[in-house]
Design an enzyme around this catalytic site. Structure first.
Site, mmCIF file in Angstrom:
data_model
loop_
_atom_site.group_PDB
_atom_site.id
_atom_site.type_symbol
_atom_site.label_atom_id
_atom_site.label_comp_id
_atom_site.label_asym_id
_atom_site.label_seq_id
_atom_site.Cartn_x
_atom_site.Cartn_y
_atom_site.Cartn_z
ATOM 1 N N CYS A 1 0.792 -1.228 0.000
ATOM 2 C CA CYS A 1 0.000 0.000 0.000
ATOM 3 C C CYS A 1 0.824 1.278 0.000
ATOM 4 O O CYS A 1 0.503 2.218 -0.729
ATOM 5 C CB CYS A 1 -0.988 -0.003 1.161
ATOM 6 S SG CYS A 1 -0.269 -0.234 2.793
ATOM 7 N N HIS B 1 -3.197 0.760 7.237
ATOM 8 C CA HIS B 1 -3.332 0.846 5.779
ATOM 9 C C HIS B 1 -3.199 2.305 5.376
ATOM 10 O O HIS B 1 -3.482 3.205 6.179
ATOM 11 C CB HIS B 1 -4.696 0.276 5.368
ATOM 12 C CG HIS B 1 -4.956 0.292 3.894
ATOM 13 N ND1 HIS B 1 -4.036 -0.119 2.963
ATOM 14 C CD2 HIS B 1 -6.049 0.696 3.186
ATOM 15 C CE1 HIS B 1 -4.542 0.004 1.752
ATOM 16 N NE2 HIS B 1 -5.752 0.511 1.857
ATOM 17 N N SER C 1 -4.908 -2.524 -2.290
ATOM 18 C CA SER C 1 -5.282 -3.298 -1.112
ATOM 19 C C SER C 1 -5.716 -4.675 -1.567
ATOM 20 O O SER C 1 -5.988 -4.907 -2.750
ATOM 21 C CB SER C 1 -6.435 -2.609 -0.356
ATOM 22 O OG SER C 1 -6.979 -3.463 0.631
#
Length: 374
Positions: free
Chosen positions: A182, A217, A234
């Protein structure tokens, strides 16, 4: 078309499609410039995911262990082509984390008739292409690179490095065409949107809680024409790309919060940085977390108020930079807009954990320092 992976023959629409079986995902994809095609095909084929929960994670502090959803992962610190030590370490790691253990690594490495693999093309734009169309093309390219399931991160990201150094890494990503995680996708998104001065970009990080564990994330928030969106990658389709259609930053964050709920994750914190400079040669650092919001301690209205305040603060910085610049396209900018000493300072609150001492030390930090993520 038939695709050979893990010693078996499968049928799918593309040789780069994911094949999912008993919790095991594999992918056959493209070679890169500095690593042999056979080795790159093995890398692609080795991608796996054991378990169904979301495990995207962004490493926030230098001292943190390198973990992907609680599972340790390897960072390739030797650059590309991958050296023999890292190569063997990657396969040992695959054997540890994959349900089939050493058998899957042996099957892949013993395959001699590896298929020819394609390389996704870096997007180019027509002069009449709209901003939403360009952002969508960039997202398609990032998606074509695919999420890295191997347990080895191929590009080492030092978050405290200057923007120009991070852009060099992004160029390398386009040359190598390897799977990414990410934060790598965020760096790549910044690089690919540098040619769009009307699109403002900012880091947007999430910390969630699931089954007693925390997960991190990050995506790249984008703002243009009075609308917000996001670029990124993702394991989950609804935790990366968001089209440029959200009226406020609060609406965008809420969209991610709803997506997380679908995976039984509770959103704990949101970290938001400031707009990133469009100058690829800037020696300034990206401001990754100007505002840190404790979502689980704020009501919905309080969260919206804090996000609206951060949006105004970002616009204020852009306004100050525009006043001091003789050109509108910011060709003479040397970095992301900084707060003018005369502009109003935001008071620290429970939802903004970044103290003035942290800001001072961040501004004078060694540009060669490290911050590790996944």
């Amino acid at each position: 078309m038939p695709v050979s992976c893990c010693g078996s023959l499968h049928h799918c629409s593309s040789p780069r499609s994911f094949i999912q079986k008993s919790g095991f995902r594999t992918c056959v994809s493209q070679p890169c410039a500095s690593t042999s095609p056979d080795r790159l095909t093995m890398i692609r084929t080795a991608q796996s995911l054991g378990g169904g929960e979301e495990r995207d994670e962004e490493q926030e502090d230098e001292g943190e262990d390198q973990r992907d959803g609680g599972i340790p992962f390897i960072i390739n610190r030797g650059g590309l082509p991958i050296n023999e030590e890292t190569w063997e370490m990657m396969w040992r790691h695959v054997a540890r984390i994959h349900p089939d253990g050493e058998a899957v690594a042996k099957r892949i490495r013993a395959t001699s008739d590896l298929p020819k693999i394609s390389i996704p093309s870096v997007p180019t734009f027509q002069s009449n292409s709209s901003i939403p169309q360009r952002l969508e093309a960039i997202q398609r390219y990032i998606r074509d690179l695919q999420y890295n399931h191997t347990g080895t991160q191929f590009f080492e990201i030092k978050k405290s490095r200057p923007l120009t150094a991070l852009m060099d890494i992004a160029k390398e990503m386009t040359r190598e065409s390897l799977p990414i995680k990410c934060l790598e996708a965020v760096i790549l998104s910044i690089y690919l949107t540098n040619c769009m001065p009307s699109v403002e970009r900012f880091p947007l990080s999430f910390k969630t809680r699931f089954s007693g564990s925390h997960f991190r994330h990050i995506v790249l928030g984008v703002h243009s024409g009075g609308r917000f969106g996001a670029l990124g990658i993702s394991r989950r389709q609804d935790l990366m790309y968001k089209p440029l259609e959200y009226k406020t930053l609060a609406d965008l964050v809420q969209e991610f919060q709803v997506a997380y709920r679908g995976y039984w994750h509770t959103l704990c914190k949101v970290k938001i940085g400031h707009y990133v400079s469009h100058d690829p040669h800037s020696v300034e650092q990206v401001e990754w977390k100007h505002s840190v919001l404790d979502v689980d301690k704020l009501t919905r209205e309080e969260l919206k108020k804090e996000l609206d305040r951060h949006t105004r603060d970002m616009r204020l910085k852009i306004g100050k930079a525009a006043q001091s610049s003789p050109t509108k396209d910011r060709k003479k900018d040397v970095g992301s807009p900084l707060r003018n000493p005369g502009s109003p300072m935001r008071k620290n609150s429970q939802s903004d954990r970044r103290s003035s001492m942290e800001k001072k030390s961040g501004a004078t930090a060694d540009v060669n320092g490290y911050q590790i993520r996944v």
